[in-house]
Design a protein around this motif. Structure first.
Motif, PDB file in Angstrom:
ATOM      1  N   GLY A  44      41.493  47.219  48.731  1.00 10.22           N
ATOM      2  CA  GLY A  44      40.943  48.565  48.576  1.00 10.22           C
ATOM      3  C   GLY A  44      39.683  48.523  47.724  1.00 10.22           C
ATOM      4  O   GLY A  44      38.727  49.267  47.959  1.00 10.22           O
ATOM      5  N   TRP A  45      39.685  47.653  46.729  1.00 12.78           N
ATOM      6  CA  TRP A  45      38.522  47.519  45.851  1.00 12.78           C
ATOM      7  C   TRP A  45      37.280  47.136  46.682  1.00 12.78           C
ATOM      8  O   TRP A  45      36.206  47.714  46.524  1.00 12.78           O
ATOM      9  CB  TRP A  45      38.788  46.445  44.780  1.00 12.78           C
ATOM     10  CG  TRP A  45      38.001  46.639  43.530  1.00 12.78           C
ATOM     11  CD1 TRP A  45      38.428  47.228  42.389  1.00 12.78           C
ATOM     12  CD2 TRP A  45      36.639  46.243  43.306  1.00 12.78           C
ATOM     13  NE1 TRP A  45      37.417  47.241  41.454  1.00 12.78           N
ATOM     14  CE2 TRP A  45      36.315  46.640  41.989  1.00 12.78           C
ATOM     15  CE3 TRP A  45      35.664  45.613  44.075  1.00 12.78           C
ATOM     16  CZ2 TRP A  45      35.066  46.422  41.421  1.00 12.78           C
ATOM     17  CZ3 TRP A  45      34.415  45.391  43.519  1.00 12.78           C
ATOM     18  CH2 TRP A  45      34.124  45.788  42.204  1.00 12.78           C
ATOM     19  N   ALA A  46      37.492  46.185  47.581  1.00 16.82           N
ATOM     20  CA  ALA A  46      36.375  45.732  48.428  1.00 16.82           C
ATOM     21  C   ALA A  46      35.883  46.873  49.322  1.00 16.82           C
ATOM     22  O   ALA A  46      34.680  46.986  49.596  1.00 16.82           O
ATOM     23  CB  ALA A  46      36.826  44.547  49.280  1.00 16.82           C
ATOM     24  N   ALA A  47      36.800  47.734  49.748  1.00 17.17           N
ATOM     25  CA  ALA A  47      36.399  48.858  50.607  1.00 17.17           C
ATOM     26  C   ALA A  47      35.566  49.860  49.809  1.00 17.17           C
ATOM     27  O   ALA A  47      34.508  50.308  50.260  1.00 17.17           O
ATOM     28  CB  ALA A  47      37.639  49.534  51.190  1.00 17.17           C
ATOM     29  N   HIS A  69      37.251  56.030  40.705  1.00 13.91           N
ATOM     30  CA  HIS A  69      37.784  54.686  40.462  1.00 13.91           C
ATOM     31  C   HIS A  69      36.673  53.661  40.211  1.00 13.91           C
ATOM     32  O   HIS A  69      35.561  53.782  40.738  1.00 13.91           O
ATOM     33  CB  HIS A  69      38.618  54.255  41.675  1.00 13.91           C
ATOM     34  CG  HIS A  69      39.386  52.995  41.442  1.00 13.91           C
ATOM     35  ND1 HIS A  69      38.925  51.764  41.839  1.00 13.91           N
ATOM     36  CD2 HIS A  69      40.575  52.774  40.828  1.00 13.91           C
ATOM     37  CE1 HIS A  69      39.804  50.837  41.496  1.00 13.91           C
ATOM     38  NE2 HIS A  69      40.824  51.430  40.888  1.00 13.91           N
ATOM     39  N   ALA A  70      37.023  52.629  39.448  1.00 15.57           N
ATOM     40  CA  ALA A  70      36.051  51.593  39.070  1.00 15.57           C
ATOM     41  C   ALA A  70      35.352  50.984  40.280  1.00 15.57           C
ATOM     42  O   ALA A  70      34.154  50.677  40.223  1.00 15.57           O
ATOM     43  CB  ALA A  70      36.758  50.505  38.274  1.00 15.57           C
ATOM     44  N   CYS A  71      36.049  50.792  41.393  1.00 12.21           N
ATOM     45  CA  CYS A  71      35.397  50.154  42.551  1.00 12.21           C
ATOM     46  C   CYS A  71      34.260  51.031  43.068  1.00 12.21           C
ATOM     47  O   CYS A  71      33.224  50.519  43.530  1.00 12.21           O
ATOM     48  CB  CYS A  71      36.401  49.835  43.660  1.00 12.21           C
ATOM     49  SG  CYS A  71      37.213  51.244  44.422  1.00 12.21           S
ATOM     50  N   LEU A  72      34.420  52.350  42.959  1.00 17.01           N
ATOM     51  CA  LEU A  72      33.381  53.265  43.427  1.00 17.01           C
ATOM     52  C   LEU A  72      32.217  53.272  42.432  1.00 17.01           C
ATOM     53  O   LEU A  72      31.042  53.256  42.814  1.00 17.01           O
ATOM     54  CB  LEU A  72      33.963  54.677  43.578  1.00 17.01           C
ATOM     55  CG  LEU A  72      35.199  54.771  44.488  1.00 17.01           C
ATOM     56  CD1 LEU A  72      35.895  56.116  44.346  1.00 17.01           C
ATOM     57  CD2 LEU A  72      34.792  54.557  45.948  1.00 17.01           C
ATOM     58  N   GLN A  73      32.558  53.256  41.157  1.00 19.21           N
ATOM     59  CA  GLN A  73      31.502  53.265  40.127  1.00 19.21           C
ATOM     60  C   GLN A  73      30.701  51.967  40.183  1.00 19.21           C
ATOM     61  O   GLN A  73      29.477  51.979  40.097  1.00 19.21           O
ATOM     62  CB  GLN A  73      32.133  53.415  38.737  1.00 19.21           C
ATOM     63  CG  GLN A  73      33.073  54.600  38.652  1.00 19.21           C
ATOM     64  CD  GLN A  73      32.699  55.597  37.571  1.00 19.21           C
ATOM     65  OE1 GLN A  73      31.596  55.560  37.034  1.00 19.21           O
ATOM     66  NE2 GLN A  73      33.604  56.509  37.281  1.00 19.21           N
TER      67      GLN A  73
END
Ligand SMILES: Cc1ncc(COP(=O)(O)O)c(C=O)c1O
Length: 356
Positions: A44-47, A69-73
């Motif tokens: 999900g992080w990669a997405a 979420h951190a992945c988006l930031q």
């Protein structure tokens, strides 16, 4: 399936990493969300990272909920210096950012980013208002559905389904690590060009091995359950337990946050106290994540309880009582600790000791 494909994808989806299981999963997700296209990611992080980094150029703008979420930031900050954090769930704040950007740059591309269920506060934005607002200002909306997809909403379509927005959100991304019992993530949309672009130029899909066939088949099976009568029953039981837990916490004089969802954040406040509470939980056979600054504001630490339909009413009442017990004991320890520290140390050192 393992006999047929082995246990590893052995390639990114841009190369030889797809199997009939991953293609079937993409179709399943598209049908579930009422969109045309889905691209799978290894996590999900990669997405989350990849959809933003892949689509946003350095001169573009990202307007993002401050609690995203951190992945988006990380994706936003690595794509452009023009990242604007808006007030949590605040549609007026989004409007103010969009208006300001448009006044200066009438033609800039703008991505508005939010989540359908925020895990720190258990709350949800008005997705319809955000989508309409995005289109009014010529922006694109991205919604991360990691926490509610499968677990909430009609047929497990989450708040997108609940708010009548299936097939109407520009970009949807999610993770399989909650309801779907696997690593992996996805981006779903109505544009084949966006899907193909992300597949071949979006770093975290292009240069990372795809979901394994085992993971793809597992998630497909999980979707089957989510969409079945059994899924409906599981969600109904889950919501019953969530309401029971919120009631039991109130009865114990404990404070929880947000709207009813599988995440029940129990507020503790002071970080040092929250750590003392958290340390007591394993002995009480309670698992709850401690969340503190910088994931949430200073002085607003909380225990994040995650409910499952397999929890029983007895689990729920036992949990509330044990949390009460842990907090009461930690409060006594905390007061003693602070008193001891202030007797032997100068004021500056007291803070360090109390949070150690
Ligand atoms: C909102 C949200 N988005 C994305 C992710 C990343 O997903 P994954 O754990 O599958 O990498 C998470 C955390 O797991 C999350 O909570």
């Amino acid at each position: 399936m393992i006999d047929e494909y082995g246990v590893h994808s052995a390639g990114s989806s841009a190369l030889a990493g797809n199997t009939k299981y991953s293609l079937r999963l993409e179709e399943t997700i598209s049908a579930h969300l009422g969109v045309q296209h889905t691209l799978l990611y290894p996590t999900g992080w990669a997405a989350g990272y990849g959809v933003i980094k892949g689509l946003v150029r350095p001169g573009d703008h990202v307007v993002m909920d401050g609690l995203a979420h951190a992945c988006l930031q990380e994706g936003a900050n690595s794509a452009t210096g023009n990242v604007h954090l808006h007030g949590h769930l605040n549609v007026d704040s989004v409007r103010r950012h969009l208006r300001r950007i448009r006044e200066k740059e009438p033609r800039a591309a703008i991505l508005v980013v939010t989540e359908s269920l925020f895990s720190m506060d258990s709350d949800t934005p008005d997705l319809k208002a955000l989508q309409e607002l995005s289109h009014e200002y010529g922006a694109t909306l991205l919604v991360d559905v990691a926490h509610d997809l499968g677990a909430m909403g009609p047929t497990g379509t989450g708040f997108i389904g609940e708010q009548g927005m299936l097939g109407k959100i520009d970009l949807v991304m999610g993770s399989f690590s909650k309801t779907f019992a696997s690593n992996g993530g996805f981006v779903a949309c109505n544009s084949v060009a966006v899907k193909q672009y992300l597949k071949f130029y979006g770093c975290s899909a292009t240069f990372s091995n795809a979901l394994s066939p085992v993971q793809a088949a597992t998630v497909t099976k999980a979707f089957e359950i989510v969409r079945s009568d059994k899924g409906q029953r599981l969600r109904a039981t889950l919501m019953e337990r969530i309401e029971q837990l919120r009631g039991a916490l109130t009865a114990e004089g404990l404070q929880f946050m947000g709207d009813p969802s599988p995440i029940v954040p129990v507020r503790v406040g002071d970080e040092a106290l929250a750590r003392l509470v958290s340390r007591r939980l394993p002995a009480l056979e309670v698992i709850a994540n401690l969340v503190e600054y910088p994931a949430v504001a200073k002085g607003d630490a909380r225990l994040r309880v995650q409910m499952m339909p397999t929890h029983t009413a007895e689990h729920v009442h036992t949990l509330a009582a044990r949390l009460r017990k842990a907090i009461d004991a930690a409060q006594i320890e905390h007061v003693r600790h602070r008193a001891a520290v202030s007797e032997v140390a100068p004021a500056g050192a007291a803070v360090t000791a109390a949070v150690a």
